[in-house]
Motif scaffolding. Structure first.
Motif, PDB file in Angstrom:
ATOM      1  N   ASP A  68      10.112  80.590  -5.614  1.00 37.70           N
ATOM      2  CA  ASP A  68      10.367  79.174  -5.328  1.00 37.70           C
ATOM      3  C   ASP A  68      11.793  78.786  -5.702  1.00 37.70           C
ATOM      4  N   LEU A  69      12.270  79.266  -6.839  1.00 34.36           N
ATOM      5  CA  LEU A  69      13.630  78.944  -7.247  1.00 34.36           C
ATOM      6  C   LEU A  69      14.659  79.570  -6.314  1.00 34.36           C
ATOM      7  N   ALA A  70      14.346  80.751  -5.788  1.00 35.66           N
ATOM      8  CA  ALA A  70      15.268  81.427  -4.873  1.00 35.66           C
ATOM      9  C   ALA A  70      15.146  80.937  -3.437  1.00 35.66           C
ATOM     10  N   GLY A  71      14.209  80.018  -3.175  1.00 38.99           N
ATOM     11  CA  GLY A  71      14.038  79.525  -1.823  1.00 38.99           C
ATOM     12  C   GLY A  71      13.277  80.454  -0.909  1.00 38.99           C
ATOM     13  N   ASN A  72      12.479  81.351  -1.505  1.00 32.66           N
ATOM     14  CA  ASN A  72      11.674  82.308  -0.733  1.00 32.66           C
ATOM     15  C   ASN A  72      12.533  83.046   0.290  1.00 32.66           C
ATOM     16  N   PRO A  73      13.527  83.843  -0.175  1.00 30.55           N
ATOM     17  CA  PRO A  73      14.423  84.518   0.779  1.00 30.55           C
ATOM     18  C   PRO A  73      13.675  85.539   1.621  1.00 30.55           C
ATOM     19  N   ARG A  74      13.973  85.547   2.909  1.00 31.44           N
ATOM     20  CA  ARG A  74      13.413  86.491   3.887  1.00 31.44           C
ATOM     21  C   ARG A  74      11.880  86.446   3.916  1.00 31.44           C
ATOM     22  N   ASN A  75      11.312  85.312   3.548  1.00 30.94           N
ATOM     23  CA  ASN A  75       9.858  85.116   3.568  1.00 30.94           C
ATOM     24  C   ASN A  75       9.130  86.193   2.766  1.00 30.94           C
ATOM     25  N   LEU A  76       9.687  86.531   1.620  1.00 32.48           N
ATOM     26  CA  LEU A  76       9.061  87.532   0.759  1.00 32.48           C
ATOM     27  C   LEU A  76       7.822  86.955   0.092  1.00 32.48           C
ATOM     28  N   THR A  77       6.881  87.835  -0.211  1.00 30.19           N
ATOM     29  CA  THR A  77       5.663  87.455  -0.902  1.00 30.19           C
ATOM     30  C   THR A  77       5.617  88.130  -2.274  1.00 30.19           C
ATOM     31  N   VAL A  78       4.655  87.700  -3.077  1.00 28.04           N
ATOM     32  CA  VAL A  78       4.504  88.288  -4.412  1.00 28.04           C
ATOM     33  C   VAL A  78       4.143  89.764  -4.307  1.00 28.04           C
ATOM     34  N   ASP A  79       3.262  90.101  -3.378  1.00 28.10           N
ATOM     35  CA  ASP A  79       2.857  91.504  -3.219  1.00 28.10           C
ATOM     36  C   ASP A  79       4.040  92.374  -2.791  1.00 28.10           C
ATOM     37  N   GLN A  80       4.903  91.851  -1.944  1.00 27.14           N
ATOM     38  CA  GLN A  80       6.066  92.632  -1.528  1.00 27.14           C
ATOM     39  C   GLN A  80       7.027  92.868  -2.689  1.00 27.14           C
ATOM     40  N   ILE A  81       7.175  91.885  -3.571  1.00 24.50           N
ATOM     41  CA  ILE A  81       8.052  92.067  -4.723  1.00 24.50           C
ATOM     42  C   ILE A  81       7.475  93.111  -5.676  1.00 24.50           C
ATOM     43  N   ILE A  82       6.167  93.050  -5.920  1.00 21.06           N
ATOM     44  CA  ILE A  82       5.535  94.030  -6.819  1.00 21.06           C
ATOM     45  C   ILE A  82       5.632  95.431  -6.228  1.00 21.06           C
ATOM     46  N   ALA A  83       5.367  95.560  -4.929  1.00 27.65           N
ATOM     47  CA  ALA A  83       5.513  96.870  -4.292  1.00 27.65           C
ATOM     48  C   ALA A  83       6.963  97.326  -4.283  1.00 27.65           C
ATOM     49  N   GLY A  84       7.895  96.393  -4.118  1.00 22.48           N
ATOM     50  CA  GLY A  84       9.316  96.751  -4.147  1.00 22.48           C
ATOM     51  C   GLY A  84       9.757  97.280  -5.494  1.00 22.48           C
ATOM     52  N   LYS A  85       9.136  96.835  -6.574  1.00 28.27           N
ATOM     53  CA  LYS A  85       9.470  97.365  -7.892  1.00 28.27           C
ATOM     54  C   LYS A  85       9.146  98.846  -7.978  1.00 28.27           C
TER      55      LYS A  85
END
Length: 307
Positions: A89-106
């Motif tokens: 939310d603070l980053a403005g949801n760049p590139r329509n990323l989701t929480v699951d995509q961030i966790i998988a990206g880690k």
């Protein structure tokens, strides 16, 4: 002689015909084989061709992301989803990323960091202890890369919000003083400006259209940012709406206060320049200056002592 000449011509024509047939036969077989393959693909059942017709992202990337997500949820805490959603939310949801995509990206970043660190240390031929440290650092950096990306995106977005807010309030003040309502003024800002602030105002209008009150939509705007000026503006607008204070007067006061704060912030940064320039001055500028000034004198002194 005539018979021999005729026989030779006939033999030459026969050999040319045989060579042409030998060359044309494989080509014809290859063409027929390609046609047969195309016919088989076109007449094959849909169950067999469905997997081949899927794009690369659905066949490879989505299963890889699903496996990485399962592994990532084991290493992250129970409240990691809420924290990541807050960062989005603070980053403005760049590139329509989701929480699951961030966790998988880690997890994917950790694997990439591991592979790169192993490859680099193997090419450089470092010692075992240094290799272990480099591999651990690569894994940690790869695992934290999505968080660093979100932090930098949120920082840049907050800076743009802070910079664009005074002009947006001035535009709203002009619209309200010309006879428009607050909602219409917000719509003018969202339509005639660009940037994260215009996107946030457009989202406020959409939330009001689906049934939320003006105060709730503005409070949601404040919750999605960490800029003090935006929070102060939202608080003033909510109070003015609650107590029936004229919006134009509140907007004018808010614009004046925000511009004063921006001037003070610029003066503060200007006063920090001498302190920040001390480190590069000591470690970068002064050594080169000493070398340029004292170097020839030191060389001449050493030559005199040798003489």
């Amino acid at each position: 002689m005539t018979l021999l000449l005729i026989t030779g011509v006939v033999l030459v024509l026969v050999s040319i015909t045989l060579v042409g047939m030998a060359i044309a036969k494989p080509q014809a077989q290859g063409v027929h084989r390609s046609i047969a393959v195309l016919e088989a693909m076109s007449t094959a059942p849909s169950e067999l061709t469905e997997e081949l017709n899927q794009p690369f992202s659905e066949r490879v990337l989505e299963p890889l992301q699903a496996r990485a997500l399962k592994i990532g949820k084991r290493f992250t805490g129970a409240d990691s989803s809420d924290r990541i959603r807050r960062k989005l939310d603070l980053a403005g949801n760049p590139r329509n990323l989701t929480v699951d995509q961030i966790i998988a990206g880690k997890v994917i970043g950790a694997v990439i960091g591991l592979a790169l660190s192993v490859g680099v240390t193997a090419l450089l031929g470092t010692s075992f202890s240094l290799r272990v440290v480099a591999i651990a650092a690569g894994v940690v950096i790869g695992f934290m890369a999505p968080n660093l990306y979100l932090y930098q995106s949120a920082y840049d977005r907050s800076a743009r919000l802070q910079r664009e807010l005074p002009d947006a309030i001035d535009l709203m003040t002009i619209c309200v003083e010309s006879g428009l309502g607050f909602d219409a003024a917000v719509q003018q800002v969202a339509a005639n400006t660009e940037g994260p602030l215009a996107e946030e105002f457009a989202r406020v209008l959409r939330e009001m259209q689906i049934g939320q009150s003006r105060a709730e939509a503005l409070r949601a705007l404040a919750d999605r940012t960490n800029v003090p000026e935006v929070r102060s503006f939202v608080s003033a607008m909510v109070q003015a709406d609650s107590f029936g204070i004229p919006i134009a007067q509140v907007l004018r006061v808010q614009s004046s206060e925000i511009r004063v704060k921006r001037r003070q912030r610029a003066e503060e940064k200007a006063q920090q320049v001498p302190v920040k320039i001390t480190i590069p001055l000591i470690f970068c500028i002064l050594p080169t200056l000493f070398i340029a000034v004292m170097g020839p004198a030191a060389i001449s002194i050493m030559e005199n002592f040798k003489g």
